[in-house]
Motif scaffolding. Structure first.
Motif, mmCIF file in Angstrom:
data_model
loop_
_atom_site.group_PDB
_atom_site.id
_atom_site.type_symbol
_atom_site.label_atom_id
_atom_site.label_comp_id
_atom_site.label_asym_id
_atom_site.label_seq_id
_atom_site.Cartn_x
_atom_site.Cartn_y
_atom_site.Cartn_z
ATOM 1 N N ALA A 1 -6.754 0.292 1.744
ATOM 2 C CA ALA A 1 -6.315 -0.107 0.402
ATOM 3 C C ALA A 1 -7.204 -1.235 -0.133
ATOM 4 O O ALA A 1 -7.593 -1.219 -1.297
ATOM 5 C CB ALA A 1 -4.858 -0.532 0.416
ATOM 6 N N GLN A 2 -7.533 -2.200 0.711
ATOM 7 C CA GLN A 2 -8.417 -3.286 0.281
ATOM 8 C C GLN A 2 -9.793 -2.743 -0.107
ATOM 9 O O GLN A 2 -10.370 -3.159 -1.106
ATOM 10 C CB GLN A 2 -8.554 -4.344 1.373
ATOM 11 C CG GLN A 2 -7.317 -5.183 1.544
ATOM 12 C CD GLN A 2 -7.418 -6.139 2.721
ATOM 13 O OE1 GLN A 2 -8.310 -6.032 3.550
ATOM 14 N NE2 GLN A 2 -6.483 -7.069 2.785
ATOM 15 N N ALA A 3 -10.303 -1.796 0.669
ATOM 16 C CA ALA A 3 -11.599 -1.189 0.352
ATOM 17 C C ALA A 3 -11.524 -0.413 -0.955
ATOM 18 O O ALA A 3 -12.460 -0.440 -1.763
ATOM 19 C CB ALA A 3 -12.048 -0.277 1.491
ATOM 20 N N MET A 4 -10.400 0.274 -1.191
ATOM 21 C CA MET A 4 -10.228 1.034 -2.430
ATOM 22 C C MET A 4 -10.174 0.099 -3.636
ATOM 23 O O MET A 4 -10.795 0.366 -4.673
ATOM 24 C CB MET A 4 -8.956 1.889 -2.343
ATOM 25 C CG MET A 4 -9.074 3.031 -1.350
ATOM 26 S SD MET A 4 -7.491 3.787 -0.890
ATOM 27 C CE MET A 4 -6.894 4.402 -2.433
ATOM 28 N N VAL B 1 0.831 -1.201 0.000
ATOM 29 C CA VAL B 1 0.000 0.000 0.000
ATOM 30 C C VAL B 1 0.867 1.253 0.000
ATOM 31 O O VAL B 1 1.990 1.248 0.486
ATOM 32 C CB VAL B 1 -0.954 0.019 1.209
ATOM 33 C CG1 VAL B 1 -1.906 -1.151 1.164
ATOM 34 C CG2 VAL B 1 -0.191 0.008 2.518
ATOM 35 N N PRO B 2 0.325 2.343 -0.569
ATOM 36 C CA PRO B 2 1.070 3.600 -0.548
ATOM 37 C C PRO B 2 1.143 4.171 0.862
ATOM 38 O O PRO B 2 0.316 3.848 1.719
ATOM 39 C CB PRO B 2 0.257 4.512 -1.470
ATOM 40 C CG PRO B 2 -1.085 3.900 -1.585
ATOM 41 C CD PRO B 2 -0.931 2.438 -1.271
ATOM 42 N N ALA B 3 2.122 5.021 1.092
ATOM 43 C CA ALA B 3 2.289 5.652 2.398
ATOM 44 C C ALA B 3 1.024 6.407 2.779
ATOM 45 O O ALA B 3 0.392 7.048 1.949
ATOM 46 C CB ALA B 3 3.475 6.607 2.361
ATOM 47 N N GLY B 4 0.642 6.291 4.039
ATOM 48 C CA GLY B 4 -0.505 7.019 4.536
ATOM 49 C C GLY B 4 -1.841 6.328 4.328
ATOM 50 O O GLY B 4 -2.880 6.865 4.682
ATOM 51 N N VAL B 5 -1.827 5.130 3.733
ATOM 52 C CA VAL B 5 -3.065 4.376 3.508
ATOM 53 C C VAL B 5 -2.928 3.049 4.240
ATOM 54 O O VAL B 5 -1.953 2.323 4.049
ATOM 55 C CB VAL B 5 -3.304 4.126 1.998
ATOM 56 C CG1 VAL B 5 -4.534 3.276 1.774
ATOM 57 C CG2 VAL B 5 -3.413 5.437 1.245
#
Length: 73
Positions: A24-27, A15-19
């Protein structure tokens, strides 16, 4: 539910920083849901295309990206 399925199948995703991983899974789930809903709408107007072909193409397009996030390159 899609987020849970992707999480279970892909395991831990990069995942990207801050997430958070949960975010991330929800996105990813929302992205997949939107893409599949769009494709379903398209297919409604193009029923001459076989369902299996639509399913296969959607999997071939979506899964490599999800696998990449899981580090399965």
């Amino acid at each position: 539910r899609l987020a849970e399925v992707f999480g279970a199948r892909a395991g831990r995703i990069i995942v990207p920083a801050g997430v958070s991983e949960t975010q991330a899974q929800a996105m990813v789930a929302e992205l997949a849901k939107s893409a599949l809903n769009g494709l379903a709408g398209w297919w409604w107007s193009h029923r001459d295309v076989e369902r299996a072909a639509v399913e296969s193409l959607s999997f071939d397009l979506l899964w490599p990206g999800i696998a990449r996030l899981a580090g399965e390159d």
